[in-house]
Design a protein around this motif. Structure first.
Motif, mmCIF file in Angstrom:
data_model
loop_
_atom_site.group_PDB
_atom_site.id
_atom_site.type_symbol
_atom_site.label_atom_id
_atom_site.label_comp_id
_atom_site.label_asym_id
_atom_site.label_seq_id
_atom_site.Cartn_x
_atom_site.Cartn_y
_atom_site.Cartn_z
ATOM 1 N N GLY A 188 0.800 -1.230 0.000
ATOM 2 C CA GLY A 188 0.000 0.000 0.000
ATOM 3 C C GLY A 188 0.826 1.271 0.000
ATOM 4 O O GLY A 188 0.289 2.362 -0.076
ATOM 5 N N GLY A 189 2.149 1.165 0.104
ATOM 6 C CA GLY A 189 3.017 2.338 0.079
ATOM 7 C C GLY A 189 3.123 3.035 1.420
ATOM 8 O O GLY A 189 2.727 2.496 2.458
ATOM 9 N N PHE A 190 3.672 4.238 1.404
ATOM 10 C CA PHE A 190 3.852 5.052 2.610
ATOM 11 C C PHE A 190 2.768 6.124 2.640
ATOM 12 O O PHE A 190 2.655 6.918 1.709
ATOM 13 C CB PHE A 190 5.204 5.770 2.612
ATOM 14 C CG PHE A 190 6.414 4.880 2.600
ATOM 15 C CD1 PHE A 190 6.492 3.745 3.386
ATOM 16 C CD2 PHE A 190 7.508 5.205 1.806
ATOM 17 C CE1 PHE A 190 7.616 2.936 3.389
ATOM 18 C CE2 PHE A 190 8.643 4.413 1.800
ATOM 19 C CZ PHE A 190 8.700 3.276 2.588
ATOM 20 N N THR A 191 1.985 6.175 3.714
ATOM 21 C CA THR A 191 0.985 7.230 3.870
ATOM 22 C C THR A 191 1.484 8.214 4.919
ATOM 23 O O THR A 191 1.796 7.829 6.046
ATOM 24 C CB THR A 191 -0.384 6.658 4.282
ATOM 25 O OG1 THR A 191 -0.834 5.786 3.237
ATOM 26 C CG2 THR A 191 -1.404 7.765 4.478
ATOM 27 N N ILE A 192 1.563 9.484 4.523
ATOM 28 C CA ILE A 192 1.970 10.553 5.433
ATOM 29 C C ILE A 192 0.695 11.279 5.845
ATOM 30 O O ILE A 192 -0.012 11.826 4.992
ATOM 31 C CB ILE A 192 2.974 11.527 4.787
ATOM 32 C CG1 ILE A 192 4.236 10.761 4.316
ATOM 33 C CG2 ILE A 192 3.398 12.603 5.765
ATOM 34 C CD1 ILE A 192 4.240 10.449 2.888
ATOM 35 N N PRO A 193 0.367 11.271 7.142
ATOM 36 C CA PRO A 193 -0.885 11.905 7.573
ATOM 37 C C PRO A 193 -0.875 13.420 7.351
ATOM 38 O O PRO A 193 0.186 14.032 7.239
ATOM 39 C CB PRO A 193 -0.944 11.581 9.072
ATOM 40 C CG PRO A 193 0.451 11.248 9.471
ATOM 41 C CD PRO A 193 1.148 10.733 8.249
ATOM 42 N N ALA A 194 -2.056 13.994 7.291
ATOM 43 C CA ALA A 194 -2.182 15.450 7.151
ATOM 44 C C ALA A 194 -1.412 16.127 8.273
ATOM 45 O O ALA A 194 -1.554 15.759 9.435
ATOM 46 C CB ALA A 194 -3.652 15.848 7.204
ATOM 47 N N GLY A 195 -0.567 17.064 7.933
ATOM 48 C CA GLY A 195 0.219 17.786 8.920
ATOM 49 C C GLY A 195 1.279 16.934 9.597
ATOM 50 O O GLY A 195 1.878 17.350 10.573
ATOM 51 N N GLY A 196 1.546 15.748 9.059
ATOM 52 C CA GLY A 196 2.477 14.820 9.706
ATOM 53 C C GLY A 196 3.761 14.616 8.936
ATOM 54 O O GLY A 196 4.015 15.237 7.901
ATOM 55 N N LYS A 197 4.577 13.703 9.452
ATOM 56 C CA LYS A 197 5.882 13.388 8.867
ATOM 57 C C LYS A 197 6.080 11.885 8.830
ATOM 58 O O LYS A 197 5.489 11.150 9.612
ATOM 59 C CB LYS A 197 7.007 14.012 9.698
ATOM 60 C CG LYS A 197 7.008 15.516 9.686
ATOM 61 C CD LYS A 197 8.146 16.061 10.510
ATOM 62 C CE LYS A 197 8.110 17.589 10.486
ATOM 63 N NZ LYS A 197 9.201 18.173 11.242
ATOM 64 N N LEU A 198 6.942 11.444 7.920
ATOM 65 C CA LEU A 198 7.368 10.059 7.830
ATOM 66 C C LEU A 198 8.882 10.060 7.836
ATOM 67 O O LEU A 198 9.509 10.666 6.952
ATOM 68 C CB LEU A 198 6.858 9.400 6.548
ATOM 69 C CG LEU A 198 7.442 8.015 6.260
ATOM 70 C CD1 LEU A 198 6.966 6.996 7.292
ATOM 71 C CD2 LEU A 198 7.090 7.569 4.850
ATOM 72 N N GLU A 199 9.471 9.397 8.833
ATOM 73 C CA GLU A 199 10.926 9.312 8.896
ATOM 74 C C GLU A 199 11.377 8.042 8.200
ATOM 75 O O GLU A 199 11.011 6.937 8.604
ATOM 76 C CB GLU A 199 11.424 9.327 10.338
ATOM 77 C CG GLU A 199 12.929 9.345 10.418
ATOM 78 C CD GLU A 199 13.469 9.383 11.834
ATOM 79 O OE1 GLU A 199 14.693 9.483 11.983
ATOM 80 O OE2 GLU A 199 12.674 9.311 12.784
ATOM 81 N N LEU A 200 12.140 8.212 7.124
ATOM 82 C CA LEU A 200 12.776 7.090 6.451
ATOM 83 C C LEU A 200 14.138 6.941 7.109
ATOM 84 O O LEU A 200 14.945 7.871 7.082
ATOM 85 C CB LEU A 200 12.919 7.371 4.952
ATOM 86 C CG LEU A 200 11.628 7.653 4.190
ATOM 87 C CD1 LEU A 200 11.923 8.026 2.746
ATOM 88 C CD2 LEU A 200 10.692 6.457 4.252
ATOM 89 N N LYS A 201 14.403 5.760 7.738
ATOM 90 C CA LYS A 201 15.638 5.608 8.503
ATOM 91 C C LYS A 201 16.130 4.172 8.454
ATOM 92 O O LYS A 201 15.345 3.239 8.230
ATOM 93 C CB LYS A 201 15.413 6.027 9.950
ATOM 94 C CG LYS A 201 14.395 5.182 10.688
ATOM 95 C CD LYS A 201 14.177 5.675 12.096
ATOM 96 C CE LYS A 201 13.154 4.792 12.819
ATOM 97 N NZ LYS A 201 12.968 5.213 14.188
#
Length: 189
Positions: free
Chosen positions: A122-135
């Motif tokens: 399903g991929g990466f979903t970034i919430p509204a006003g949020g962040k996704l840390e790729l690490k």
């Protein structure tokens, strides 16, 4: 001489009137140029004219501190922090890169020494006003079949495809990194 002073007065009056009567407004900064994060590292945004969301996108995504693990060949991964300042969630469904013919969105699952990387359904979903840390040891963008070495300081281009058809482009800088040596799920060796 009088004519000269009169002409200068007319030109000066016209210039002042033009400056004073003109208003400039900006609804938002341009999203098509790299910016700098608080850390001083470059960030990138989905491309769009000033004041508009990225084409086909529900809002502009940005990435701070994008980097890629150096490698001579084989596999490597890209990392950074993707932010979604919009009022709706945005899903990244796939990626391409100038650094490899095969690119996958990956997650890391398991605990301790039994960590396994696998494609993120399903991929990466970034919430509204949020962040996704790729690490390392977490979510990341995996490059497979790398044939051109990624050296420290080299730049590798990426294009992320969004669920709504929009795209986001950025460049990641090569960095040496020795940690997060997870195993791949069967079929992804």
């Amino acid at each position: 001489m009088r004519i000269r002073h009169a002409l200068l007065a007319v030109v000066a009056t016209a210039a002042v009137a033009a400056c004073g009567g003109q208003q400039t407004t900006s609804t938002a900064p341009a999203n098509d140029a790299p910016t700098t994060a608080a850390s001083g590292a470059p960030t990138a945004a989905a491309t769009a004219p000033a004041g508009e969301a990225a084409p086909g996108s529900t809002g502009p995504l940005t990435i701070a501190d994008p980097w890629i693990k150096t490698t001579k060949s084989g596999m490597t991964a890209a990392f950074g922090t993707i932010a979604n300042p919009s009022s709706a969630p945005i899903t990244i469904v796939s990626a391409t890169s100038t650094g490899a013919p095969t690119v996958e969105l990956h997650e890391t699952v398991g605990e301790g020494t039994q960590m396994t990387m696998r494609p993120k359904q399903g991929g990466f979903t970034i919430p509204a006003g949020g962040k996704l840390e790729l690490k390392p040891g977490g979510d990341h963008i995996m490059l497979m079949d790398v044939t051109t070495p990624v050296k420290p300081g080299s730049e590798v281009g990426f294009t992320l495809k969004l669920k709504d058809g929009g795209t986001m482009e950025f460049k990641a800088v090569g960095k040496d990194f020795a940690g997060a040596n997870e195993k791949y799920q069967p079929g992804h060796e």
